[in-house]
Design a protein around this motif. Structure first.
Motif, PDB file in Angstrom:
ATOM      1  N   HIS A   1      33.874  45.252  28.942  1.00 54.28           N
ATOM      2  CA  HIS A   1      34.949  45.459  29.909  1.00 54.28           C
ATOM      3  C   HIS A   1      34.336  45.323  31.296  1.00 54.28           C
ATOM      4  O   HIS A   1      33.314  45.944  31.582  1.00 54.28           O
ATOM      5  N   VAL A   2      34.964  44.557  32.135  1.00 52.89           N
ATOM      6  CA  VAL A   2      34.466  44.320  33.493  1.00 52.89           C
ATOM      7  C   VAL A   2      35.588  44.667  34.473  1.00 52.89           C
ATOM      8  O   VAL A   2      36.706  44.179  34.329  1.00 52.89           O
ATOM      9  N   THR A   3      35.272  45.532  35.433  1.00 53.39           N
ATOM     10  CA  THR A   3      36.226  45.850  36.493  1.00 53.39           C
ATOM     11  C   THR A   3      35.615  45.412  37.815  1.00 53.39           C
ATOM     12  O   THR A   3      34.485  45.775  38.132  1.00 53.39           O
ATOM     13  N   VAL A   4      36.384  44.629  38.560  1.00 60.25           N
ATOM     14  CA  VAL A   4      35.899  44.043  39.804  1.00 60.25           C
ATOM     15  C   VAL A   4      36.821  44.442  40.943  1.00 60.25           C
ATOM     16  O   VAL A   4      38.046  44.340  40.820  1.00 60.25           O
ATOM     17  N   ASP A   5      36.231  44.934  42.039  1.00 57.07           N
ATOM     18  CA  ASP A   5      36.998  45.116  43.272  1.00 57.07           C
ATOM     19  C   ASP A   5      36.255  44.403  44.396  1.00 57.07           C
ATOM     20  O   ASP A   5      35.324  43.638  44.135  1.00 57.07           O
ATOM     21  N   ARG A   6      36.627  44.659  45.640  1.00 60.73           N
ATOM     22  CA  ARG A   6      36.021  43.935  46.768  1.00 60.73           C
ATOM     23  C   ARG A   6      34.528  44.197  46.913  1.00 60.73           C
ATOM     24  O   ARG A   6      33.786  43.332  47.342  1.00 60.73           O
ATOM     25  N   LYS A   7      34.069  45.410  46.585  1.00 64.80           N
ATOM     26  CA  LYS A   7      32.685  45.784  46.857  1.00 64.80           C
ATOM     27  C   LYS A   7      31.822  45.970  45.621  1.00 64.80           C
ATOM     28  O   LYS A   7      30.601  45.951  45.720  1.00 64.80           O
ATOM     29  N   ARG A   8      32.448  46.205  44.468  1.00 70.26           N
ATOM     30  CA  ARG A   8      31.675  46.555  43.279  1.00 70.26           C
ATOM     31  C   ARG A   8      32.154  45.837  42.036  1.00 70.26           C
ATOM     32  O   ARG A   8      33.293  45.414  41.960  1.00 70.26           O
TER      33      ARG A   8
ATOM     34  N   HIS B   1      31.862  37.234  44.068  1.00 71.97           N
ATOM     35  CA  HIS B   1      30.706  38.130  44.030  1.00 71.97           C
ATOM     36  C   HIS B   1      29.453  37.335  43.654  1.00 71.97           C
ATOM     37  O   HIS B   1      28.636  37.799  42.860  1.00 71.97           O
ATOM     38  N   SER B   2      29.311  36.167  44.212  1.00 71.87           N
ATOM     39  CA  SER B   2      28.189  35.305  43.828  1.00 71.87           C
ATOM     40  C   SER B   2      26.835  35.958  44.095  1.00 71.87           C
ATOM     41  O   SER B   2      25.863  35.691  43.395  1.00 71.87           O
ATOM     42  N   ALA B   3      26.753  36.870  45.060  1.00 74.32           N
ATOM     43  CA  ALA B   3      25.486  37.548  45.350  1.00 74.32           C
ATOM     44  C   ALA B   3      25.080  38.502  44.227  1.00 74.32           C
ATOM     45  O   ALA B   3      23.909  38.872  44.124  1.00 74.32           O
ATOM     46  N   LEU B   4      26.027  38.885  43.378  1.00 75.06           N
ATOM     47  CA  LEU B   4      25.730  39.822  42.283  1.00 75.06           C
ATOM     48  C   LEU B   4      25.527  39.138  40.938  1.00 75.06           C
ATOM     49  O   LEU B   4      25.164  39.785  39.969  1.00 75.06           O
ATOM     50  N   VAL B   5      25.740  37.834  40.880  1.00 79.71           N
ATOM     51  CA  VAL B   5      25.738  37.123  39.597  1.00 79.71           C
ATOM     52  C   VAL B   5      24.419  37.271  38.855  1.00 79.71           C
ATOM     53  O   VAL B   5      24.404  37.623  37.667  1.00 79.71           O
ATOM     54  N   GLU B   6      23.299  37.006  39.498  1.00 80.44           N
ATOM     55  CA  GLU B   6      22.014  37.035  38.772  1.00 80.44           C
ATOM     56  C   GLU B   6      21.688  38.432  38.242  1.00 80.44           C
ATOM     57  O   GLU B   6      21.237  38.581  37.101  1.00 80.44           O
TER      58      GLU B   6
ATOM     59  N   LEU C   1      33.376  35.500  35.783  1.00 78.25           N
ATOM     60  CA  LEU C   1      34.238  36.447  36.491  1.00 78.25           C
ATOM     61  C   LEU C   1      33.740  36.715  37.905  1.00 78.25           C
ATOM     62  O   LEU C   1      34.533  36.763  38.852  1.00 78.25           O
ATOM     63  N   LEU C   2      32.447  36.894  38.050  1.00 77.19           N
ATOM     64  CA  LEU C   2      31.912  37.187  39.377  1.00 77.19           C
ATOM     65  C   LEU C   2      32.020  35.986  40.306  1.00 77.19           C
ATOM     66  O   LEU C   2      32.276  36.146  41.499  1.00 77.19           O
TER      67      LEU C   2
END
Length: 152
Positions: free
Chosen positions: A78-85, A48-53, A42-43
């Motif tokens: 449950h995963v919620t994704v927006d532009r920053k978080r 959001h590749s910078a947040l994957v690890e 999903l990331l």
């Protein structure tokens, strides 16, 4: 509903404009890997590749805790994704014990929620169901740094 905020930061609401994804999986030893792969995918798709690890480590810890410390038949992610978080919530059907980040020197097992606490912008737990709680959700939010001070 009772919310425990495990950090000094305010409890973040779910992103107002974002995409929400859900996964339900059996409480087996494979659950942490399946959840980790789900969140990673999903990331990557949502840029959001910078947040994957960090997300992989955090979701693995939270799902592993559910697997090891509950007999809940189903783990819901449950995963919620927006532009920053990105906010990841892991729910189980055993709300009686809230998770606590305990210093490693005070226990015999791994680092668990201390790792989540160190990586997440915020994290906490919410118990749903009032006097007869039905389930608990352990959640964490990871955020992209933005601006000169890394604020979200």
């Amino acid at each position: 509903m009772t919310t425990v905020n495990a950090t000094a930061r305010p409890v973040p609401p779910p992103p107002p404009r974002g995409d929400t994804y859900r996964l339900a999986l059996p409480n087996t030893a494979a659950a942490p890997k399946v959840a980790r792969d789900f969140v990673s995918s999903l990331l990557g798709i949502n840029r959001h590749s910078a947040l994957v690890e960090d997300a992989r480590l955090c979701v693995t810890e939270v799902v592993t805790n559910v697997h090891r410390h509950t007999a809940t038949p189903l783990i819901r992610v449950h995963v919620t994704v927006d532009r920053k978080r990105v906010t990841v919530c892991v729910a189980d059907d055993e709300p009686w014990a809230l998770p606590v980040a305990v210093p490693v020197s005070d226990r015999d097992s791994g680092r668990g929620l201390l790792l989540v606490e160190s990586l997440a912008w915020a994290w906490g737990a919410t118990v749903h169901g009032g006097c007869s709680p039905g389930h608990k959700v352990v959640w964490f939010t990871l955020a992209r740094p933005s601006g000169p001070l890394g604020t979200v």
